[in-house]
Motif scaffolding. Sequence first.
Motif, PDB file in Angstrom:
ATOM      1  N   ALA A 105       1.021  -1.422   0.016  1.00 20.18           N
ATOM      2  CA  ALA A 105      -0.192  -0.371   0.113  1.00 20.18           C
ATOM      3  C   ALA A 105       0.689   1.676   0.168  1.00 20.18           C
ATOM      4  O   ALA A 105       0.049   1.979  -0.815  1.00 20.18           O
ATOM      5  CB  ALA A 105      -1.325   0.154   1.179  1.00 20.18           C
ATOM      6  N   ASP A 106       1.971   1.219   0.774  1.00 13.33           N
ATOM      7  CA  ASP A 106       3.135   2.890   0.147  1.00 13.33           C
ATOM      8  C   ASP A 106       3.632   2.188  -0.637  1.00 13.33           C
ATOM      9  O   ASP A 106       3.649   3.759  -0.694  1.00 13.33           O
ATOM     10  CB  ASP A 106       3.578   2.029   1.722  1.00 13.33           C
ATOM     11  CG  ASP A 106       3.065   1.954   2.863  1.00 13.33           C
ATOM     12  OD1 ASP A 106       2.541   2.631   3.357  1.00 13.33           O
ATOM     13  OD2 ASP A 106       4.211   1.933   4.038  1.00 13.33           O
ATOM     14  N   MET A 107       3.669   1.528  -1.119  1.00 11.19           N
ATOM     15  CA  MET A 107       4.403   1.513  -2.408  1.00 11.19           C
ATOM     16  C   MET A 107       3.789   2.533  -3.679  1.00 11.19           C
ATOM     17  O   MET A 107       3.733   3.132  -4.589  1.00 11.19           O
ATOM     18  CB  MET A 107       4.843   0.497  -2.924  1.00 11.19           C
ATOM     19  CG  MET A 107       6.268   0.028  -2.309  1.00 11.19           C
ATOM     20  SD  MET A 107       7.640   0.555  -2.413  1.00 11.19           S
ATOM     21  CE  MET A 107       8.637   0.677  -4.345  1.00 11.19           C
ATOM     22  N   ASN A 108       2.395   1.743  -3.214  1.00  8.57           N
ATOM     23  CA  ASN A 108       1.228   1.964  -4.842  1.00  8.57           C
ATOM     24  C   ASN A 108       1.453   3.644  -4.255  1.00  8.57           C
ATOM     25  O   ASN A 108       1.113   4.544  -4.801  1.00  8.57           O
ATOM     26  CB  ASN A 108       0.498   0.814  -3.934  1.00  8.57           C
ATOM     27  CG  ASN A 108      -0.355   0.544  -5.295  1.00  8.57           C
ATOM     28  OD1 ASN A 108       0.282   0.553  -5.364  1.00  8.57           O
ATOM     29  ND2 ASN A 108      -1.078  -0.416  -4.792  1.00  8.57           N
ATOM     30  N   ALA A 109       0.981   4.196  -3.037  1.00 10.51           N
ATOM     31  CA  ALA A 109       0.580   5.611  -2.439  1.00 10.51           C
ATOM     32  C   ALA A 109       1.646   6.428  -3.156  1.00 10.51           C
ATOM     33  O   ALA A 109       1.958   7.505  -3.757  1.00 10.51           O
ATOM     34  CB  ALA A 109       0.784   5.752  -1.209  1.00 10.51           C
ATOM     35  N   ALA A 114       4.043  10.112  -7.724  1.00  4.89           N
ATOM     36  CA  ALA A 114       4.867  10.094  -9.070  1.00  4.89           C
ATOM     37  C   ALA A 114       4.343  10.229  -9.751  1.00  4.89           C
ATOM     38  O   ALA A 114       4.663  11.265 -10.821  1.00  4.89           O
ATOM     39  CB  ALA A 114       6.070   9.016  -8.635  1.00  4.89           C
ATOM     40  N   VAL A 115       3.497   9.732 -10.155  1.00  6.79           N
ATOM     41  CA  VAL A 115       2.551   9.569 -11.750  1.00  6.79           C
ATOM     42  C   VAL A 115       2.004  11.295 -11.754  1.00  6.79           C
ATOM     43  O   VAL A 115       2.189  11.735 -12.433  1.00  6.79           O
ATOM     44  CB  VAL A 115       1.672   8.340 -11.781  1.00  6.79           C
ATOM     45  CG1 VAL A 115       1.006   8.400 -12.768  1.00  6.79           C
ATOM     46  CG2 VAL A 115       2.512   7.315 -11.735  1.00  6.79           C
ATOM     47  N   ALA A 116       1.210  11.781 -10.838  1.00  8.77           N
ATOM     48  CA  ALA A 116       0.794  12.762 -10.531  1.00  8.77           C
ATOM     49  C   ALA A 116       1.724  14.157 -10.558  1.00  8.77           C
ATOM     50  O   ALA A 116       1.367  15.435 -11.055  1.00  8.77           O
ATOM     51  CB  ALA A 116       0.283  12.573  -8.502  1.00  8.77           C
ATOM     52  N   SER A 117       3.019  14.062  -9.657  1.00 10.45           N
ATOM     53  CA  SER A 117       3.615  15.148  -9.617  1.00 10.45           C
ATOM     54  C   SER A 117       3.938  14.556 -11.667  1.00 10.45           C
ATOM     55  O   SER A 117       4.549  15.635 -12.148  1.00 10.45           O
ATOM     56  CB  SER A 117       4.890  14.908  -8.819  1.00 10.45           C
ATOM     57  OG  SER A 117       5.453  13.629  -9.044  1.00 10.45           O
ATOM     58  N   ARG A 118       3.949  13.869 -12.123  1.00  7.34           N
ATOM     59  CA  ARG A 118       5.080  13.621 -13.409  1.00  7.34           C
ATOM     60  C   ARG A 118       3.862  14.520 -14.387  1.00  7.34           C
ATOM     61  O   ARG A 118       4.752  15.597 -15.197  1.00  7.34           O
ATOM     62  CB  ARG A 118       5.667  12.334 -13.958  1.00  7.34           C
ATOM     63  CG  ARG A 118       6.145  12.310 -14.765  1.00  7.34           C
ATOM     64  CD  ARG A 118       6.727  10.999 -15.692  1.00  7.34           C
ATOM     65  NE  ARG A 118       7.010  10.975 -16.442  1.00  7.34           N
ATOM     66  CZ  ARG A 118       7.713  10.012 -16.522  1.00  7.34           C
ATOM     67  NH1 ARG A 118       7.450   8.260 -16.578  1.00  7.34           N
ATOM     68  NH2 ARG A 118       8.370   9.682 -17.850  1.00  7.34           N
TER      69      ARG A 118
END
Length: 122
Positions: A105-109, A114-118
Amino acid sequence: MPKKSSTPNRGFKVADQIQRDLTELIARELKDPRVGMVTLQAVEVTPDYAHAKVFFSVLVGDPQETQEALNQAAGFLRNGLFKRLHIHTVPTLHFLFDRTTERAADMNALIAQAVASRSKEE
């Protein structure tokens, strides 16, 4: 040279059967209020079947308290396994909290962040 087992992968089969039987025993016969919704993730059995590490996760509740309760009930659960399993040695049970789902769950977050900031940068 170590002695070859007469049945290949017998340890995995025994561990799998222990996992199934323990799941049923915990759900139906264990009355400890500290043990809530427990999922058994895996069972690792030593080659001599003397000890078994039982990895579990909890849906709700305190993992530390649940681990203490399960380890206190290990003798009761081992006795229940003794009645169900047809092996010479029923292993001593050691319950350990499995943090794999928490880490996933932490890795998914982190990946979502990262995807959102990119996508904001583009």
